[in-house]
Write an enzyme that holds these catalytic residues in place. Structure first.
Site, PDB file in Angstrom:
ATOM      1  N   GLN A 216       0.722  -1.530   0.075  1.00  0.00           N
ATOM      2  CA  GLN A 216       0.337   0.211   0.098  1.00  0.00           C
ATOM      3  C   GLN A 216       0.280   1.531  -0.037  1.00  0.00           C
ATOM      4  O   GLN A 216       2.116   1.685  -0.040  1.00  0.00           O
ATOM      5  CB  GLN A 216      -0.778   0.207   0.973  1.00  0.00           C
ATOM      6  CG  GLN A 216      -1.922  -1.570   0.859  1.00  0.00           C
ATOM      7  CD  GLN A 216      -2.782  -0.551   2.429  1.00  0.00           C
ATOM      8  OE1 GLN A 216      -3.447  -1.908   3.391  1.00  0.00           O
ATOM      9  NE2 GLN A 216      -4.690   0.373   2.122  1.00  0.00           N
TER      10      GLN A 216
ATOM     11  N   ASP B 185      -2.410  -4.427   0.343  1.00  0.00           N
ATOM     12  CA  ASP B 185      -1.640  -6.232   0.295  1.00  0.00           C
ATOM     13  C   ASP B 185      -2.981  -6.507   2.211  1.00  0.00           C
ATOM     14  O   ASP B 185      -3.150  -7.803   2.010  1.00  0.00           O
ATOM     15  CB  ASP B 185      -0.051  -6.552   0.613  1.00  0.00           C
ATOM     16  CG  ASP B 185       0.074  -5.155   1.605  1.00  0.00           C
ATOM     17  OD1 ASP B 185      -0.160  -3.992   2.496  1.00  0.00           O
ATOM     18  OD2 ASP B 185       1.767  -4.934   1.650  1.00  0.00           O
TER      19      ASP B 185
END
Length: 472
Positions: free
Chosen positions: A71, A236
């Site tokens: 991210q 993720d």
């Protein structure tokens, strides 16, 4: 058998799982390493992904593909679709000062008011990890590069776009989970907040394109333009939650490069303290997170200093008394995100001639890691989010000491699933959802999980709180 593929483009590597769309069974897999560092050329991710796909036997026979990625990373593209500069990753702390400035500015000079204002708008208070702070850093440190920026996207957005073969910036797409970590997206309203982007950039952002936010099971493109369906992907942490099959009240604690506490919730969290990030999940729910910069690397550092491997580090730790004889490690080796102390350092406290032993140093490392994560769990509970059990994942979850000590320090049952690539599995499950349609992702049975139960010892966390470098 219908096959789908899930890609995990993490900080450390690209991983590809090819799975049976009906059951989630892994048919084949591949991986390739990413470069080290907190600033990386996106082309390196693409090269690694091609290697991982080849190792996994290619994607010619799969029907759908989704990407889950690290991210927050800032990927800037020019009008031709070329990368403007190397991506700044989530763990790059150079924008720590910018985060503080943005908080103060939105609060009209008042830090407390700024925290409240940011939390109300995006569910989080900016820290160096969030993309919005990296854009402010770019505006101030590299204005000539900002002048070239025609689009800003996240790592998984860029990879999905590359897989499609498109060079049109209008085809950039993301999902709600990853967008919720940018710092300029409201996951409750499902919309970007251009006024926050303007604050970060110090200019009108209308000339800069942001990826379209797709529905969780939407086809956003085709592999190579005409091949397998491409799902919207996800961040993720959302990918891991999807891969683990987490339901509301279930908590994932991931021990990787970072430490991540994520709880699936039906309601959003807006935490003005900054300890909890009010992110979204990949299904339409919410995923409040407490994320630490320091994770399994704490154990790597301890093993290196003691000159042992990880198995011996665990043996040493389990040979020590529970509180490490009073030795406490505050493990902010790389600064810290939760709490927001980007310039902090690690420190050992409470050392005496009596407790200065290899065993106690090893135990202090494990206690430091787990208490740091326990603090994250407590920060989420404050908002009324139930935590019924913890699912422990990541490489360090396999450690005998982590498994023995986690239920003691967390104060809840701990489930350790069969080791696997759950971020990539979550992406594959999303890909199966894209094919199947419907309101919920297909059910994939998890097998081989181990449940760990132990008596809670609150004194370890209490001792840690005596020495941490922040107060509530």
């Amino acid at each position: 058998m219908t096959l789908v593929a899930g890609i995990d483009s993490s900080t450390q590597s690209s991983k590809v799982l090819v799975c049976d769309a009906a059951t989630g069974a892994v048919v084949r897999e591949g991986r390739a390493k990413h470069p080290d560092g907190t600033e990386v050329a996106p082309a390196a991710w693409w090269t690694a992904l091609q290697q991982a796909i080849a190792e996994a036997g290619g994607l010619d026979d799969v029907e759908a593909v989704s990407v889950s990625g690290q991210q927050h990373g800032m990927v800037c593209l020019d009008s031709a679709g070329d990368v403007v500069r190397d991506a700044l990753l989530w763990n790059d702390t150079r924008s720590g000062r910018a985060a503080g400035e943005l908080v103060v500015e939105l609060g009209d000079g008042d830090v407390v008011a700024g925290r409240r204002a940011w939390a109300e708008r995006i569910g989080s208070v900016p820290v160096a990890s969030l993309t919005v702070t990296k854009l402010r850093w770019l505006a101030d440190a590299e204005p000539e590069n900002l002048d070239r920026v025609a689009a800003v996207c996240l790592p998984h957005d860029w990879i999905t776009w590359k897989l499609s073969g498109s060079t049109d910036l209008a085809d950039l797409a993301t999902d709600r989970s990853d967008a919720s970590g940018t710092g300029y997206f409201d996951s409750a309203a499902n919309s970007y907040l251009p006024e926050l982007l303007e604050l970060a950039l110090r200019r009108d952002p209308s000339a800069i394109r942001l990826p379209r936010v797709a529905a969780p099971n939407e086809v956003v493109g085709r592999l190579g333009g005409s091949g397998a369906a491409l799902g919207p992907g996800c961040g993720d942490n959302a990918g891991a939650a999807l891969g683990l099959g987490l339901a509301p009240g279930m908590t994932s604690v991931s021990l990787g490069t970072s430490g991540v506490v994520g709880v699936v919730s039906d309601t959003p969290v807006k935490d003005a303290s900054g300890l909890v990030a009010g992110f979204a999940d990949a299904t339409g729910r919410y995923l409040p997170l407490a994320v630490t910069l320091n994770g399994a690397q704490i154990l790597d550092a301890a093993a290196r200093v003691l000159g042992v491997d990880h198995d011996e580090l665990a043996r040493l730790a389990l040979a020590a008394v529970p509180d490490a004889g009073g030795a406490v490690l505050v493990p902010y080796f790389g600064g810290e995100r939760t709490p927001n102390l980007p310039d902090a350092n690690a420190a050992l406290h409470g050392l005496t001639y009596a407790n200065f032993s290899r065993e106690n140093l090893a135990r202090a490392a494990f206690n430091g890691l787990l208490t740091l994560l326990a603090e994250g769990m407590e920060a989420i509970r404050v908002h009324g989010v139930d935590i019924n059990e913890v699912v422990l994942t990541g490489g360090a979850a396999r450690s005998a000491a982590v498994q023995a000590l986690a239920p003691v320090i967390f104060g809840t049952d701990v489930v350790v699933p069969t080791p696997g690539e759950y971020v990539a599995r979550g992406a594959a499950r999303q890909a199966a959802w894209v094919l199947a349609g419907g309101d919920t992702p297909p059910h994939w049975e998890a097998e081989g999980a181990q449940r760990l139960v132990a008596e809670h010892d609150p004194s370890i966390l209490a001792r840690y709180r005596e020495f941490r470098q922040w107060s509530e």
